[in-house]
Structure formats: structure tokens, C-alpha cells
Write an enzyme that holds these catalytic residues in place. Structure first.
Site, PDB file in Angstrom:
ATOM      1  N   GLU A   1      22.206 -15.219  35.903  1.00  0.00           N
ATOM      2  CA  GLU A   1      21.666 -14.349  36.943  1.00  0.00           C
ATOM      3  C   GLU A   1      21.631 -12.922  36.427  1.00  0.00           C
ATOM      4  OE1 GLU A   1      23.639 -14.297  40.753  1.00  0.00           O
ATOM      5  OE2 GLU A   1      22.052 -13.049  41.619  1.00  0.00           O
TER       6      GLU A   1
ATOM      7  N   GLU B   1      20.076 -14.767  50.030  1.00  0.00           N
ATOM      8  CA  GLU B   1      21.396 -14.177  49.816  1.00  0.00           C
ATOM      9  C   GLU B   1      21.489 -12.887  50.619  1.00  0.00           C
ATOM     10  OE1 GLU B   1      24.291 -13.732  46.041  1.00  0.00           O
ATOM     11  OE2 GLU B   1      22.320 -12.861  45.771  1.00  0.00           O
TER      12      GLU B   1
HETATM   13 MN    MN Z   1      22.160 -12.888  43.644  1.00  0.00          MN
END
Ligand code: MN
Length: 294
Positions: free
Chosen positions: A153, A247
Site C-alpha cells: 500500500e 476506508e
Molecule cells: Mn489505506
């Protein structure tokens, strides 16, 4: 809005529902994720010790939900450190987290696997980068044996000094050199670091394996200034069919440690159910429009 079939599993981060992984909180996260129409629940493994893995797996299977796991490391357990003992503590956290993800039935373990989650007071050293590459290469081999993929990520400069852009992450993945290491884009971080929302998606292309959708302030989608249309269109252009996970964080739901690492100080929402339902509609509409255009 449309009858267009959406190929992507839609996910939601467990922090929308619960700040810890006690049985009661996991029960609620699973039940509400399914009720809101999501296909996937993502757990952050910052609270790994209190998560009852076999119990959670059974709950997820009963609810028909897929699962993915994510985490970042810590400054005293960091595979990008120059110090070998610190690197080994980070590697051990990664191995335990990979095993937990596998035991939960999750095929994807992603996040800032290469770094502590926090603001570094210095740039990455060559030795630190080499340490991260070496550890993740070994972890990828272990993941491959379990039929799993790892995600890198890409996080912003205040959360890591290892990779802040898609190009940097592609170089890191090249150096790791494993087919089961893919790239994970997050619109919240992209907004801070990338030139735009399209070129990184096109450059990553078929190496994209996971996506986080978050507003610039990590609150309600559409309530900030991010222009999600071009991003979703770019996902359609590369034929991305992997998970897309919402998120969002608010001081209404506090996870000890993680909330502080992510600088979650503000109350951006207090009704996770409404937030989740809204995000599901928002992402479904964006995907339907992107798939149907032209
Ligand atoms: Mn994230």
C-alpha cells in the site's frame, strides 16, 4: 442506478464498525458489513493478539463474506530499519500477520508491510531499503506457498518514508521480484502525493491488486474535494476486477494505537451504518457509470 454487473468485490474497513477485535465487536462488524451489502471485510491486524481467528473465520463464512487483512509496522519492529534486531521484530510481525490472514481465509495481506506507520524524521537509507526488500521477498515466498498475494500500500509522506508514489512502489516491487507482490492504491494517499488520479492507475496496470477508497479527510465520500470519477474510469480502463474497499476513520471509533498512528483526531461521522450504506451506493454508482460509459 444500473443493471451493469460490477466485477469488483466491494469491501469495508472494520474500523467503520469497531475499534477492537473483541468477540462482540467482531460480531457487530461482520453482521453490519453483510447487512450493508458489502462482499468483503478488511481487518487491520494492529490488534492481532485479541482476535479469535477460528471464531472470526466461521462468522465470515456464515455471513458469506470475503476477508482481507492489512497492517503497518512499528518503529521498534520495522523491516526498513538499519538495525538488524528491529528488522527481525518487523519480519516476525509480518510472518504472524500473514499466518493469521491465511487462517482467516483471506487471500490478500496488504498495507505498509515495508515500513512503520508514522512520520519518519529522516529519509530512507539504502541499507534500510535493502532490508525491506529482503524481508518482503521471503514473506512473498511464504505467501506463495499458502496461495496468497501481498500488497504494497502506497502511503503518504507522513506515514512512511519508503514509498509515497506508484512509481516508487513499482520499483520496490521490481526489486522484490515476486509475482505475488502487487500494488495497493489508496485515493486518500494519492491525493497528497500523486500528480493526478489517472496516470498512477495506468502505470500500475495489471499489477494493481487492491484499492482503498477514502476522501481527502477520510470522512463521507463526496463530502470532500476528491474527484473520484477519473479514478474509477481509470480502473475500468485497465480492467481492474479486484477488491475495492472503503476506508474511513472518525474519533467516534477509536482503535488503540492505530488511530494515533493515523492521526485520527476529528469526529467526521458518528453513525457507521449510515456512512457504510452511503459509501456502498457511492462506489457502486461510480463503478456502474465507469463500466457503462462510451
Ligand atoms: Mn489505506
Amino acid at each position: 442506478m444500473s443493471t451493469t454487473t460490477i466485477p469488483n468485490p466491494l469491501g469495508i474497513h472494520a474500523l467503520v464498525w469497531a475499534g477492537n477485535t473483541s468477540d462482540a465487536e467482531v460480531d457487530r462488524a461482520v453482521t453490519q458489513t453483510a447487512a450493508a451489502g458489502y462482499d468483503l471485510l478488511e481487518f487491520s491486524l494492529h490488534d492481532l493478539d485479541s482476535l479469535d481467528v477460528p471464531r472470526t473465520r466461521a462468522l465470515l463464512e456464515n455471513a458469506g463474506l470475503r476477508v482481507a487483512c492489512s497492517r503497518g509496522l512499528a518503529f521498534d519492529a520495522d523491516v526498513s530499519s538499519d538495525d538488524s534486531a528491529t528488522v527481525e521484530r518487523g519480519a516476525e510481525l509480518l510472518r504472524r500477520s500473514l499466518a493469521a490472514t491465511s487462517d482467516l481465509g483471506g487471500p490478500i495481506f496488504t498495507g505498509a508491510l515495508y515500513s512503520a506507520l508514522g512520520k519518519y524524521g529522516h529519509s530512507l537509507s539504502d541499507r534500510g531499503r535493502a532490508n525491506a526488500v529482503g524481508v518482503i521477498r521471503e514473506l512473498a515466498a511464504e505467501a506463495d506457498g499458502r496461495g496468497m498475494t501481498l500488497g504494497l500500500e502506497i502511503c503518504n509522506r507522513y506515514e512512511t518514508n519508503v514509498v509515497n508514489t506508484a512509481r516508487q512502489a513499482l520499483r520496490l516491487a521490481d526489486d522484490i521480484g515476486a509475482d505475488n507482490v502487487m500494488i495497493h492504491l489508496d485515493t486518500y494517499h494519492m491525493n497528497i502525493e500523486e500528480d493526478d488520479f489517472v496516470r498512477p492507475v495506468l502505470e500500475v496496470g495489471d499489477r494493481l491488486g487492491y484499492v482503498h477508497i477514502g476522501e481527502n479527510h477520510r470522512g463521507y465520500l463526496g463530502s470532500g474535494h476528491l474527484d473520484f470519477g477519473p479514478f474509477f474510469h481509470a480502473l475500468a480502463d485497465i480492467g481492474y476486477s479486484g477488491p475495492i474497499t472503503f476506508e474511513s476513520f472518525s474519533s467516534s471509533v477509536v482503535a488503540r494505537g492505530l488511530s494515533d498512528d493515523l492521526a485520527v483526531w476529528r469526529d467526521l461521522w458518528d453513525d457507521g451504518e449510515d456512512l457504510a450504506a452511503h459509501a456502498h451506493r457511492f462506489m457502486s454508482n461510480q463503478l456502474a457509470v465507469s463500466a457503462g460509459r462510451g
